[in-house]
Design a protein around this motif. Structure first.
Motif, PDB file in Angstrom:
ATOM      1  N   HIS A  72       0.803  -1.225   0.000  1.00 15.35           N
ATOM      2  CA  HIS A  72       0.000   0.000   0.000  1.00 15.35           C
ATOM      3  C   HIS A  72       0.832   1.270   0.000  1.00 15.35           C
ATOM      4  O   HIS A  72       0.281   2.365  -0.155  1.00 15.35           O
ATOM      5  CB  HIS A  72      -0.981   0.008   1.185  1.00 15.35           C
ATOM      6  CG  HIS A  72      -0.359  -0.199   2.524  1.00 15.35           C
ATOM      7  ND1 HIS A  72      -0.014   0.843   3.344  1.00 15.35           N
ATOM      8  CD2 HIS A  72      -0.028  -1.331   3.195  1.00 15.35           C
ATOM      9  CE1 HIS A  72       0.488   0.364   4.466  1.00 15.35           C
ATOM     10  NE2 HIS A  72       0.501  -0.952   4.405  1.00 15.35           N
ATOM     11  N   GLU A  73       2.137   1.138   0.151  1.00 18.62           N
ATOM     12  CA  GLU A  73       3.048   2.277   0.000  1.00 18.62           C
ATOM     13  C   GLU A  73       4.346   1.776  -0.607  1.00 18.62           C
ATOM     14  O   GLU A  73       4.755   0.642  -0.369  1.00 18.62           O
ATOM     15  CB  GLU A  73       3.339   2.945   1.355  1.00 18.62           C
ATOM     16  CG  GLU A  73       2.166   3.685   1.966  1.00 18.62           C
ATOM     17  CD  GLU A  73       2.547   4.374   3.266  1.00 18.62           C
ATOM     18  OE1 GLU A  73       3.763   4.633   3.467  1.00 18.62           O
ATOM     19  OE2 GLU A  73       1.651   4.645   4.077  1.00 18.62           O
ATOM     20  N   GLY A  74       5.019   2.638  -1.372  1.00 21.39           N
ATOM     21  CA  GLY A  74       6.317   2.264  -1.920  1.00 21.39           C
ATOM     22  C   GLY A  74       6.240   1.760  -3.346  1.00 21.39           C
ATOM     23  O   GLY A  74       5.279   2.016  -4.074  1.00 21.39           O
ATOM     24  N   ALA A  75       7.278   1.025  -3.746  1.00 27.00           N
ATOM     25  CA  ALA A  75       7.387   0.562  -5.134  1.00 27.00           C
ATOM     26  C   ALA A  75       7.850  -0.888  -5.189  1.00 27.00           C
ATOM     27  O   ALA A  75       8.426  -1.418  -4.235  1.00 27.00           O
ATOM     28  CB  ALA A  75       8.356   1.458  -5.907  1.00 27.00           C
ATOM     29  N   LEU A  76       7.608  -1.518  -6.344  1.00 23.56           N
ATOM     30  CA  LEU A  76       8.008  -2.899  -6.594  1.00 23.56           C
ATOM     31  C   LEU A  76       8.760  -2.989  -7.907  1.00 23.56           C
ATOM     32  O   LEU A  76       8.454  -2.277  -8.868  1.00 23.56           O
ATOM     33  CB  LEU A  76       6.765  -3.808  -6.682  1.00 23.56           C
ATOM     34  CG  LEU A  76       5.887  -3.931  -5.443  1.00 23.56           C
ATOM     35  CD1 LEU A  76       4.588  -4.639  -5.798  1.00 23.56           C
ATOM     36  CD2 LEU A  76       6.616  -4.693  -4.349  1.00 23.56           C
ATOM     37  N   ARG A  77       9.729  -3.904  -7.941  1.00 25.98           N
ATOM     38  CA  ARG A  77      10.400  -4.256  -9.197  1.00 25.98           C
ATOM     39  C   ARG A  77       9.883  -5.625  -9.623  1.00 25.98           C
ATOM     40  O   ARG A  77       9.981  -6.586  -8.866  1.00 25.98           O
ATOM     41  CB  ARG A  77      11.916  -4.280  -9.037  1.00 25.98           C
ATOM     42  CG  ARG A  77      12.541  -2.901  -8.908  1.00 25.98           C
ATOM     43  CD  ARG A  77      14.051  -2.950  -8.754  1.00 25.98           C
ATOM     44  NE  ARG A  77      14.605  -1.612  -8.635  1.00 25.98           N
ATOM     45  CZ  ARG A  77      15.037  -0.886  -9.655  1.00 25.98           C
ATOM     46  NH1 ARG A  77      15.002  -1.398 -10.891  1.00 25.98           N
ATOM     47  NH2 ARG A  77      15.528   0.326  -9.467  1.00 25.98           N
ATOM     48  N   ILE A  78       9.378  -5.680 -10.835  1.00 26.79           N
ATOM     49  CA  ILE A  78       8.827  -6.927 -11.360  1.00 26.79           C
ATOM     50  C   ILE A  78       9.694  -7.387 -12.531  1.00 26.79           C
ATOM     51  O   ILE A  78       9.875  -6.658 -13.510  1.00 26.79           O
ATOM     52  CB  ILE A  78       7.369  -6.733 -11.815  1.00 26.79           C
ATOM     53  CG1 ILE A  78       6.523  -6.223 -10.649  1.00 26.79           C
ATOM     54  CG2 ILE A  78       6.800  -8.031 -12.375  1.00 26.79           C
ATOM     55  CD1 ILE A  78       5.092  -5.900 -11.024  1.00 26.79           C
ATOM     56  N   ASP A  79      10.235  -8.574 -12.411  1.00 22.11           N
ATOM     57  CA  ASP A  79      11.091  -9.157 -13.452  1.00 22.11           C
ATOM     58  C   ASP A  79      10.343 -10.322 -14.082  1.00 22.11           C
ATOM     59  O   ASP A  79      10.112 -11.353 -13.449  1.00 22.11           O
ATOM     60  CB  ASP A  79      12.405  -9.638 -12.839  1.00 22.11           C
ATOM     61  CG  ASP A  79      13.392 -10.112 -13.907  1.00 22.11           C
ATOM     62  OD1 ASP A  79      12.959 -10.384 -15.040  1.00 22.11           O
ATOM     63  OD2 ASP A  79      14.587 -10.224 -13.589  1.00 22.11           O
ATOM     64  N   LYS A  80       9.951 -10.145 -15.342  1.00 21.99           N
ATOM     65  CA  LYS A  80       9.231 -11.186 -16.059  1.00 21.99           C
ATOM     66  C   LYS A  80       9.905 -11.425 -17.398  1.00 21.99           C
ATOM     67  O   LYS A  80      10.007 -10.512 -18.212  1.00 21.99           O
ATOM     68  CB  LYS A  80       7.765 -10.775 -16.275  1.00 21.99           C
ATOM     69  CG  LYS A  80       6.885 -11.889 -16.805  1.00 21.99           C
ATOM     70  CD  LYS A  80       5.425 -11.494 -16.743  1.00 21.99           C
ATOM     71  CE  LYS A  80       4.532 -12.659 -17.164  1.00 21.99           C
ATOM     72  NZ  LYS A  80       3.096 -12.300 -17.075  1.00 21.99           N
ATOM     73  N   THR A  81      10.405 -12.639 -17.555  1.00 21.58           N
ATOM     74  CA  THR A  81      11.145 -13.036 -18.772  1.00 21.58           C
ATOM     75  C   THR A  81      12.273 -12.064 -19.072  1.00 21.58           C
ATOM     76  O   THR A  81      12.516 -11.692 -20.221  1.00 21.58           O
ATOM     77  CB  THR A  81      10.201 -13.136 -19.987  1.00 21.58           C
ATOM     78  OG1 THR A  81       9.632 -11.845 -20.265  1.00 21.58           O
ATOM     79  CG2 THR A  81       9.110 -14.156 -19.736  1.00 21.58           C
ATOM     80  N   GLY A  82      12.972 -11.630 -18.030  1.00 20.57           N
ATOM     81  CA  GLY A  82      14.150 -10.792 -18.211  1.00 20.57           C
ATOM     82  C   GLY A  82      13.865  -9.319 -18.372  1.00 20.57           C
ATOM     83  O   GLY A  82      14.810  -8.520 -18.469  1.00 20.57           O
ATOM     84  N   GLN A  83      12.620  -8.928 -18.386  1.00 15.89           N
ATOM     85  CA  GLN A  83      12.281  -7.509 -18.526  1.00 15.89           C
ATOM     86  C   GLN A  83      11.795  -6.974 -17.191  1.00 15.89           C
ATOM     87  O   GLN A  83      10.826  -7.467 -16.613  1.00 15.89           O
ATOM     88  CB  GLN A  83      11.195  -7.314 -19.588  1.00 15.89           C
ATOM     89  CG  GLN A  83      10.895  -5.848 -19.875  1.00 15.89           C
ATOM     90  CD  GLN A  83       9.857  -5.678 -20.972  1.00 15.89           C
ATOM     91  OE1 GLN A  83       8.911  -6.470 -21.062  1.00 15.89           O
ATOM     92  NE2 GLN A  83      10.039  -4.683 -21.814  1.00 15.89           N
ATOM     93  N   GLU A  84      12.481  -5.929 -16.699  1.00 19.88           N
ATOM     94  CA  GLU A  84      12.128  -5.354 -15.408  1.00 19.88           C
ATOM     95  C   GLU A  84      11.134  -4.213 -15.565  1.00 19.88           C
ATOM     96  O   GLU A  84      11.228  -3.405 -16.483  1.00 19.88           O
ATOM     97  CB  GLU A  84      13.371  -4.834 -14.685  1.00 19.88           C
ATOM     98  CG  GLU A  84      14.083  -5.885 -13.865  1.00 19.88           C
ATOM     99  CD  GLU A  84      15.049  -5.266 -12.860  1.00 19.88           C
ATOM    100  OE1 GLU A  84      15.306  -4.054 -12.951  1.00 19.88           O
ATOM    101  OE2 GLU A  84      15.533  -6.001 -11.987  1.00 19.88           O
ATOM    102  N   THR A  85      10.183  -4.165 -14.634  1.00 16.77           N
ATOM    103  CA  THR A  85       9.176  -3.099 -14.615  1.00 16.77           C
ATOM    104  C   THR A  85       9.098  -2.541 -13.211  1.00 16.77           C
ATOM    105  O   THR A  85       9.096  -3.299 -12.231  1.00 16.77           O
ATOM    106  CB  THR A  85       7.790  -3.636 -15.024  1.00 16.77           C
ATOM    107  OG1 THR A  85       7.875  -4.252 -16.318  1.00 16.77           O
ATOM    108  CG2 THR A  85       6.775  -2.509 -15.064  1.00 16.77           C
ATOM    109  N   LEU A  86       9.048  -1.232 -13.096  1.00 15.46           N
ATOM    110  CA  LEU A  86       8.891  -0.581 -11.811  1.00 15.46           C
ATOM    111  C   LEU A  86       7.433  -0.160 -11.657  1.00 15.46           C
ATOM    112  O   LEU A  86       6.880   0.530 -12.520  1.00 15.46           O
ATOM    113  CB  LEU A  86       9.800   0.640 -11.713  1.00 15.46           C
ATOM    114  CG  LEU A  86       9.777   1.378 -10.359  1.00 15.46           C
ATOM    115  CD1 LEU A  86      10.341   0.495  -9.264  1.00 15.46           C
ATOM    116  CD2 LEU A  86      10.555   2.683 -10.464  1.00 15.46           C
ATOM    117  N   VAL A  87       6.823  -0.600 -10.576  1.00 19.54           N
ATOM    118  CA  VAL A  87       5.406  -0.314 -10.350  1.00 19.54           C
ATOM    119  C   VAL A  87       5.248   0.332  -8.982  1.00 19.54           C
ATOM    120  O   VAL A  87       5.784  -0.155  -7.989  1.00 19.54           O
ATOM    121  CB  VAL A  87       4.552  -1.606 -10.415  1.00 19.54           C
ATOM    122  CG1 VAL A  87       3.079  -1.282 -10.198  1.00 19.54           C
ATOM    123  CG2 VAL A  87       4.744  -2.299 -11.755  1.00 19.54           C
TER     124      VAL A  87
END
Length: 222
Positions: free
Chosen positions: A136-151
Protein backbone atom coordinates in the motif's frame (compact mmCIF):
# COMPACT_ATOMS: atom_id res chain seq x y z
CA UNK A 1 -55.77 -1.10 38.40
CA UNK A 2 -57.68 1.88 37.03
CA UNK A 3 -59.47 0.80 33.84
CA UNK A 4 -58.42 3.94 31.97
CA UNK A 5 -54.78 3.33 32.87
CA UNK A 6 -55.18 -0.30 31.81
CA UNK A 7 -56.58 0.83 28.48
CA UNK A 8 -53.69 3.23 27.90
CA UNK A 9 -51.17 0.55 28.80
CA UNK A 10 -52.90 -1.87 26.43
CA UNK A 11 -52.22 0.54 23.56
CA UNK A 12 -48.52 -0.25 23.98
CA UNK A 13 -49.14 -3.77 22.67
CA UNK A 14 -50.64 -2.38 19.47
CA UNK A 15 -47.83 0.12 19.10
CA UNK A 16 -45.30 -2.69 19.55
CA UNK A 17 -47.22 -4.71 16.96
CA UNK A 18 -46.92 -1.83 14.48
CA UNK A 19 -43.12 -1.71 14.99
CA UNK A 20 -42.89 -5.50 14.63
CA UNK A 21 -45.07 -5.44 11.51
CA UNK A 22 -43.02 -2.83 9.70
CA UNK A 23 -39.85 -4.49 10.94
CA UNK A 24 -40.81 -7.73 9.21
CA UNK A 25 -41.48 -5.76 6.02
CA UNK A 26 -38.13 -3.93 6.14
CA UNK A 27 -35.52 -5.17 3.69
CA UNK A 28 -32.68 -3.29 5.36
CA UNK A 29 -31.25 -5.26 8.28
CA UNK A 30 -30.39 -2.21 10.38
CA UNK A 31 -33.89 -0.74 10.01
CA UNK A 32 -35.44 -4.12 10.84
CA UNK A 33 -33.41 -4.45 14.03
CA UNK A 34 -34.11 -0.88 15.14
CA UNK A 35 -37.86 -1.41 14.70
CA UNK A 36 -37.73 -4.71 16.58
CA UNK A 37 -35.76 -3.05 19.38
CA UNK A 38 -38.39 -0.32 19.66
CA UNK A 39 -41.08 -3.01 19.89
CA UNK A 40 -39.12 -4.79 22.64
CA UNK A 41 -38.89 -1.58 24.69
CA UNK A 42 -42.66 -1.12 24.47
CA UNK A 43 -43.27 -4.74 25.49
CA UNK A 44 -40.98 -4.31 28.50
CA UNK A 45 -42.91 -1.24 29.63
CA UNK A 46 -46.18 -3.09 29.11
CA UNK A 47 -45.14 -6.19 31.09
CA UNK A 48 -43.93 -3.98 33.93
CA UNK A 49 -47.18 -2.03 34.30
CA UNK A 50 -49.99 -4.25 33.00
CA UNK A 51 -50.48 -6.25 36.22
CA UNK A 52 -50.43 -5.37 39.88
CA UNK A 53 -46.91 -6.84 40.04
CA UNK A 54 -44.42 -6.80 37.14
CA UNK A 55 -44.41 -9.89 34.93
CA UNK A 56 -40.76 -10.67 35.55
CA UNK A 57 -40.61 -13.85 33.43
CA UNK A 58 -41.78 -11.97 30.35
CA UNK A 59 -39.61 -8.96 31.21
CA UNK A 60 -36.49 -11.10 31.62
CA UNK A 61 -36.91 -13.03 28.36
CA UNK A 62 -37.72 -9.91 26.36
CA UNK A 63 -34.81 -8.03 27.92
CA UNK A 64 -32.41 -10.82 26.88
CA UNK A 65 -33.77 -10.77 23.33
CA UNK A 66 -33.54 -6.98 23.26
CA UNK A 67 -29.94 -7.04 24.48
CA UNK A 68 -29.00 -9.59 21.82
CA UNK A 69 -30.65 -7.44 19.17
CA UNK A 70 -28.85 -4.34 20.47
CA UNK A 71 -25.50 -6.14 20.24
CA UNK A 72 -26.24 -7.13 16.65
CA UNK A 73 -27.17 -3.54 15.83
CA UNK A 74 -23.66 -2.61 16.94
CA UNK A 75 -22.23 -5.30 14.66
CA UNK A 76 -24.25 -4.02 11.68
CA UNK A 77 -23.12 -0.43 12.33
CA UNK A 78 -19.48 -1.53 12.46
CA UNK A 79 -20.03 -3.49 9.24
CA UNK A 80 -21.23 -0.36 7.46
CA UNK A 81 -19.15 2.45 8.95
CA UNK A 82 -15.52 3.34 9.61
CA UNK A 83 -16.35 4.10 13.24
CA UNK A 84 -13.47 3.20 15.58
CA UNK A 85 -10.95 3.06 12.70
CA UNK A 86 -7.78 5.09 13.19
CA UNK A 87 -6.99 7.74 10.56
CA UNK A 88 -4.25 5.51 9.15
CA UNK A 89 -6.54 2.49 8.93
CA UNK A 90 -9.32 4.56 7.38
CA UNK A 91 -6.89 5.90 4.77
CA UNK A 92 -5.86 2.32 3.97
CA UNK A 93 -9.52 1.31 3.71
CA UNK A 94 -9.98 3.92 0.98
CA UNK A 95 -7.74 1.74 -1.20
CA UNK A 96 -10.29 -1.09 -0.96
CA UNK A 97 -13.41 0.44 -2.56
CA UNK A 98 -14.93 -2.98 -3.31
CA UNK A 99 -15.07 -3.96 0.39
CA UNK A 100 -17.40 -2.80 3.13
CA UNK A 101 -15.80 -1.49 6.35
CA UNK A 102 -16.70 -4.75 8.10
CA UNK A 103 -15.18 -6.89 5.36
CA UNK A 104 -12.04 -4.76 5.44
CA UNK A 105 -11.75 -5.16 9.22
CA UNK A 106 -11.89 -8.96 8.90
CA UNK A 107 -9.34 -8.92 6.10
CA UNK A 108 -6.99 -6.62 8.00
CA UNK A 109 -7.29 -8.68 11.19
CA UNK A 110 -5.88 -11.73 9.41
CA UNK A 111 -2.96 -9.82 7.84
CA UNK A 112 0.61 -9.25 9.00
CA UNK A 113 2.11 -5.77 8.56
CA UNK A 114 5.60 -5.48 7.06
CA UNK A 115 7.76 -2.35 6.79
CA UNK A 116 10.47 -2.95 4.17
CA UNK A 117 13.90 -1.52 5.04
CA UNK A 118 15.94 -3.45 2.45
CA UNK A 119 14.99 -5.02 -0.91
CA UNK A 120 12.61 -7.88 -0.08
CA UNK A 121 11.80 -10.69 -2.51
CA UNK A 122 8.12 -11.58 -2.48
CA UNK A 123 7.90 -14.07 -5.35
CA UNK A 124 10.33 -15.96 -7.60
CA UNK A 125 9.23 -16.90 -11.11
CA UNK A 126 8.41 -20.60 -11.44
CA UNK A 127 8.10 -21.26 -7.68
CA UNK A 128 4.97 -21.90 -5.56
CA UNK A 129 3.30 -18.91 -3.89
CA UNK A 130 2.04 -19.57 -0.38
CA UNK A 131 1.21 -15.99 0.58
CA UNK A 132 -0.70 -13.00 -0.72
CA UNK A 133 0.64 -9.46 -0.40
CA UNK A 134 -0.83 -6.01 -0.70
CA UNK A 135 1.72 -3.21 -1.07
CA UNK A 136 0.00 0.00 0.00
CA UNK A 137 3.05 2.28 0.00
CA UNK A 138 6.32 2.26 -1.92
CA UNK A 139 7.39 0.56 -5.13
CA UNK A 140 8.01 -2.90 -6.59
CA UNK A 141 10.40 -4.26 -9.20
CA UNK A 142 8.83 -6.93 -11.36
CA UNK A 143 11.09 -9.16 -13.45
CA UNK A 144 9.23 -11.19 -16.06
CA UNK A 145 11.14 -13.04 -18.77
CA UNK A 146 14.15 -10.79 -18.21
CA UNK A 147 12.28 -7.51 -18.53
CA UNK A 148 12.13 -5.35 -15.41
CA UNK A 149 9.18 -3.10 -14.61
CA UNK A 150 8.89 -0.58 -11.81
CA UNK A 151 5.41 -0.31 -10.35
CA UNK A 152 4.25 2.12 -7.68
CA UNK A 153 1.88 1.11 -4.89
CA UNK A 154 -0.87 0.32 -4.23
CA UNK A 155 -1.11 -3.17 -5.70
CA UNK A 156 -1.56 -6.85 -4.88
CA UNK A 157 1.21 -9.38 -5.41
CA UNK A 158 0.49 -13.09 -5.86
CA UNK A 159 -3.25 -12.77 -6.39
CA UNK A 160 -3.33 -14.91 -9.55
CA UNK A 161 -1.42 -17.69 -7.83
CA UNK A 162 -3.74 -17.28 -4.84
CA UNK A 163 -6.82 -17.72 -7.03
CA UNK A 164 -5.54 -20.48 -9.31
CA UNK A 165 -2.84 -22.27 -7.33
CA UNK A 166 -0.35 -21.70 -10.17
CA UNK A 167 3.31 -20.92 -9.65
CA UNK A 168 4.59 -17.34 -9.74
CA UNK A 169 4.81 -15.99 -13.27
CA UNK A 170 7.30 -13.26 -12.31
CA UNK A 171 9.89 -12.35 -9.70
CA UNK A 172 8.72 -9.46 -7.54
CA UNK A 173 10.89 -7.44 -5.14
CA UNK A 174 9.66 -4.77 -2.76
CA UNK A 175 11.84 -1.67 -2.66
CA UNK A 176 13.00 -0.11 0.63
CA UNK A 177 10.30 2.09 2.12
CA UNK A 178 7.47 -0.16 1.00
CA UNK A 179 4.73 -1.02 3.46
CA UNK A 180 2.98 -4.33 2.98
CA UNK A 181 0.08 -6.41 4.25
CA UNK A 182 0.81 -10.14 4.10
CA UNK A 183 -1.63 -13.06 4.36
CA UNK A 184 -0.98 -16.76 4.64
CA UNK A 185 -2.79 -18.15 1.57
CA UNK A 186 -4.26 -21.19 3.33
CA UNK A 187 -5.60 -19.11 6.23
CA UNK A 188 -7.07 -16.52 3.88
CA UNK A 189 -8.81 -19.24 1.85
CA UNK A 190 -10.39 -20.52 5.06
CA UNK A 191 -11.60 -17.01 5.88
CA UNK A 192 -13.12 -16.58 2.42
CA UNK A 193 -14.92 -19.93 2.65
CA UNK A 194 -16.72 -18.60 5.72
CA UNK A 195 -18.01 -15.53 3.84
CA UNK A 196 -19.08 -15.75 0.21
CA UNK A 197 -19.71 -11.97 0.18
CA UNK A 198 -16.11 -11.27 1.26
CA UNK A 199 -14.89 -13.71 -1.37
CA UNK A 200 -16.80 -11.93 -4.15
CA UNK A 201 -15.72 -8.50 -2.91
CA UNK A 202 -12.05 -9.48 -2.78
CA UNK A 203 -12.19 -10.92 -6.29
CA UNK A 204 -13.66 -7.61 -7.49
CA UNK A 205 -10.79 -5.84 -5.74
CA UNK A 206 -8.30 -8.13 -7.54
CA UNK A 207 -9.90 -7.22 -10.89
CA UNK A 208 -9.67 -3.49 -10.18
CA UNK A 209 -6.04 -3.93 -9.14
CA UNK A 210 -5.23 -5.81 -12.35
CA UNK A 211 -6.63 -2.96 -14.43
CA UNK A 212 -4.45 -0.52 -12.53
CA UNK A 213 -1.34 -2.66 -13.06
CA UNK A 214 -1.89 -2.77 -16.81
CA UNK A 215 -2.55 0.97 -16.96
CA UNK A 216 0.35 2.24 -14.83
CA UNK A 217 3.20 -0.22 -15.31
CA UNK A 218 6.19 0.87 -17.36
CA UNK A 219 9.34 -1.07 -18.35
CA UNK A 220 12.60 0.22 -16.93
CA UNK A 221 15.08 1.64 -19.40
CA UNK A 222 18.09 -0.58 -20.10
Amino acid sequence: MDWQFGLSIGILVYMAFVFDFFGFLARDELLLRLLMLAASVLYLFYYYHVADTPLWDAITTNAVLGAANLAMIGVVILERTTFSMSKETEALFQQFPMLTPGQFRRLLKSARTIAVTAPRTLTMAGTPVKRLWYVHEGALRIDKTGQETLVEAPMFVGELAFLTGAQASASVTAEPGARILEWDAAELHRLLRKSSKLHVALQAQFNADLVRKVTHSAPLAN
